[in-house]
Design a protein around this motif. Structure first.
Motif, PDB file in Angstrom:
ATOM      1  N   SER A 129      13.237   0.725 -12.680  1.00 33.94           N
ATOM      2  CA  SER A 129      12.676  -0.629 -12.656  1.00 33.94           C
ATOM      3  C   SER A 129      11.170  -0.641 -12.427  1.00 33.94           C
ATOM      4  O   SER A 129      10.503  -1.622 -12.766  1.00 33.94           O
ATOM      5  CB  SER A 129      13.372  -1.471 -11.580  1.00 33.94           C
ATOM      6  N   ASP A 130      10.603   0.428 -11.845  1.00 33.10           N
ATOM      7  CA  ASP A 130       9.148   0.505 -11.683  1.00 33.10           C
ATOM      8  C   ASP A 130       8.484   1.210 -12.864  1.00 33.10           C
ATOM      9  O   ASP A 130       7.310   1.573 -12.793  1.00 33.10           O
ATOM     10  CB  ASP A 130       8.789   1.195 -10.365  1.00 33.10           C
ATOM     11  N   GLY A 191       9.421   2.850  -4.296  1.00 29.03           N
ATOM     12  CA  GLY A 191       8.848   2.354  -5.538  1.00 29.03           C
ATOM     13  C   GLY A 191       7.462   2.927  -5.799  1.00 29.03           C
ATOM     14  O   GLY A 191       6.753   3.328  -4.870  1.00 29.03           O
ATOM     15  N   ALA A 193       3.725   2.157  -7.754  1.00 25.83           N
ATOM     16  CA  ALA A 193       2.907   1.111  -8.356  1.00 25.83           C
ATOM     17  C   ALA A 193       2.592   1.474  -9.803  1.00 25.83           C
ATOM     18  O   ALA A 193       2.392   2.651 -10.135  1.00 25.83           O
ATOM     19  CB  ALA A 193       1.616   0.934  -7.568  1.00 25.83           C
ATOM     20  N   LEU A 194       2.558   0.468 -10.670  1.00 27.58           N
ATOM     21  CA  LEU A 194       2.232   0.707 -12.074  1.00 27.58           C
ATOM     22  C   LEU A 194       0.765   1.124 -12.178  1.00 27.58           C
ATOM     23  O   LEU A 194      -0.118   0.444 -11.653  1.00 27.58           O
ATOM     24  CB  LEU A 194       2.480  -0.558 -12.895  1.00 27.58           C
ATOM     25  N   GLU A 251       6.151  -4.859 -18.013  1.00 32.68           N
ATOM     26  CA  GLU A 251       6.173  -4.872 -16.548  1.00 32.68           C
ATOM     27  C   GLU A 251       6.891  -6.131 -16.045  1.00 32.68           C
ATOM     28  O   GLU A 251       6.621  -7.235 -16.499  1.00 32.68           O
ATOM     29  CB  GLU A 251       4.750  -4.849 -15.989  1.00 32.68           C
TER      30      GLU A 251
END
Length: 308
Positions: A129-130, A191, A193-194, A251
């Motif tokens: 999902s990330d 998670g 970060a993009l 995203e």
């Protein structure tokens, strides 16, 4: 007759004459030019097949589904009567596993007849999902229509798996579809970060550069350049019948896009610049994964692209 009455009568007659002339002009236009100027429309209320085809060519992005993308945005497990079914909703963490799934058709039965697209009948993707952990696989199908995708070890979290295919028979013949489902990998989740938007990315010593002014909802050309040690690469080998395979995920909602290559593969001398037909349905950040091959080795470069 009083002068005021004569004036009113003249106004009424003038208006009537104007309306009659306008009606005649519109009738003439309808018989000689409207059918060409407004493609797809006719006076019978039905759509002209020829005019619709002309409209789809004259208006990029019309006549097929967005984004650039065949089969919609890939965020549903069903479309056009076809459904992606999977045996398990969870996948073990930290170890490779075969993920089994099937495609059922409008009749509820497992589909076993698929067209070949870029040398494969089924393209299968998995991504967290990330937007990390990207996998692009080509599963094998059993006689009963059950597919088996050899997933590499997954990290804990929520993943989405995508099946990209084209039925070669039935109601969905030649309609490219992308269906997806989520799977859960148990364990503590951390998670990522993009990464910020950038026109360049590094992979195995190669530098990938993307150019093109991309606007959501519109078809645009996009060019990918590949270099190594500052020199243009000219020894790309065919991979899936082209010199590069490009997939993107949006995203947030993880919408799917497959960007179609326009550069024809011809021997082991591709590069350095590759052209793609790009259509993105939504603005915002998209995570792109470019796969290309040199000397028998597959490379995967990832970058974040901002679409206006």
């Amino acid at each position: 007759m009083p002068s005021s009455s004569r004036t009113s009568l003249r106004r009424i007659l003038t208006a009537a004459a104007t309306a009659a002339a306008l009606g005649a002009a519109l009738t003439a236009c309808g018989s000689s030019g409207v059918g060409h100027d407004m493609a797809g429309m006719n006076h019978g209320g039905a759509t002209s097949a020829t005019a619709s085809a002309e409209a789809s060519h004259s208006m990029p992005g019309m006549g097929h589904e967005m984004p650039g993308t065949e089969g919609g945005n890939g965020l549903s497990d069903s479309q056009a009567g076809y459904r992606l079914t999977a045996r398990d909703a969870t996948v073990p963490a930290g170890s490779a596993a075969d993920h089994r799934f099937a495609i059922t058709g409008p009749d509820g039965r497992a589909v076993t007849d698929f067209a070949v697209d870029q040398t494969k009948q089924m393209h299968f993707y998995a991504i967290r999902s990330d937007l990390t952990g990207f996998q692009h696989l080509h599963p094998t199908m059993a006689a009963d229509g059950t597919w088996s995708a050899p997933l590499a070890a997954l990290t804990p979290g929520t993943w989405r798996t995508y099946a990209s295919f084209t039925p070669s028979g039935g109601d969905g013949k030649r309609n490219a579809l992308v269906l997806s489902r989520t799977v859960t990998v148990a364990g503590a989740t951390t998670g990522a970060a993009l990464p910020p938007a950038s026109a360049t990315a590094q992979a195995d010593g190669y530098t990938v550069t993307v150019t093109g002014d991309l606007v959501a909802g519109m078809a645009h050309g996009m060019t990918v350049g590949i270099a190594k040690d500052g020199k243009p690469v000219t020894d790309l080998q065919p991979y899936l019948d082209t010199y590069a395979h490009l997939t993107a995920f949006h995203e947030g909602d993880m919408a799917f896009a497959h960007l179609h290559p326009e550069t024809t593969a011809n021997g082991d001398h591709g590069g350095p610049d590759l052209s793609f037909h790009a259509e993105f349905a939504q603005s915002g950040n998209w995570r792109l994964f470019l796969q290309f091959q040199t000397a028998g080795q597959l490379h995967t470069a990832a970058l974040t692209l901002k679409v206006a």
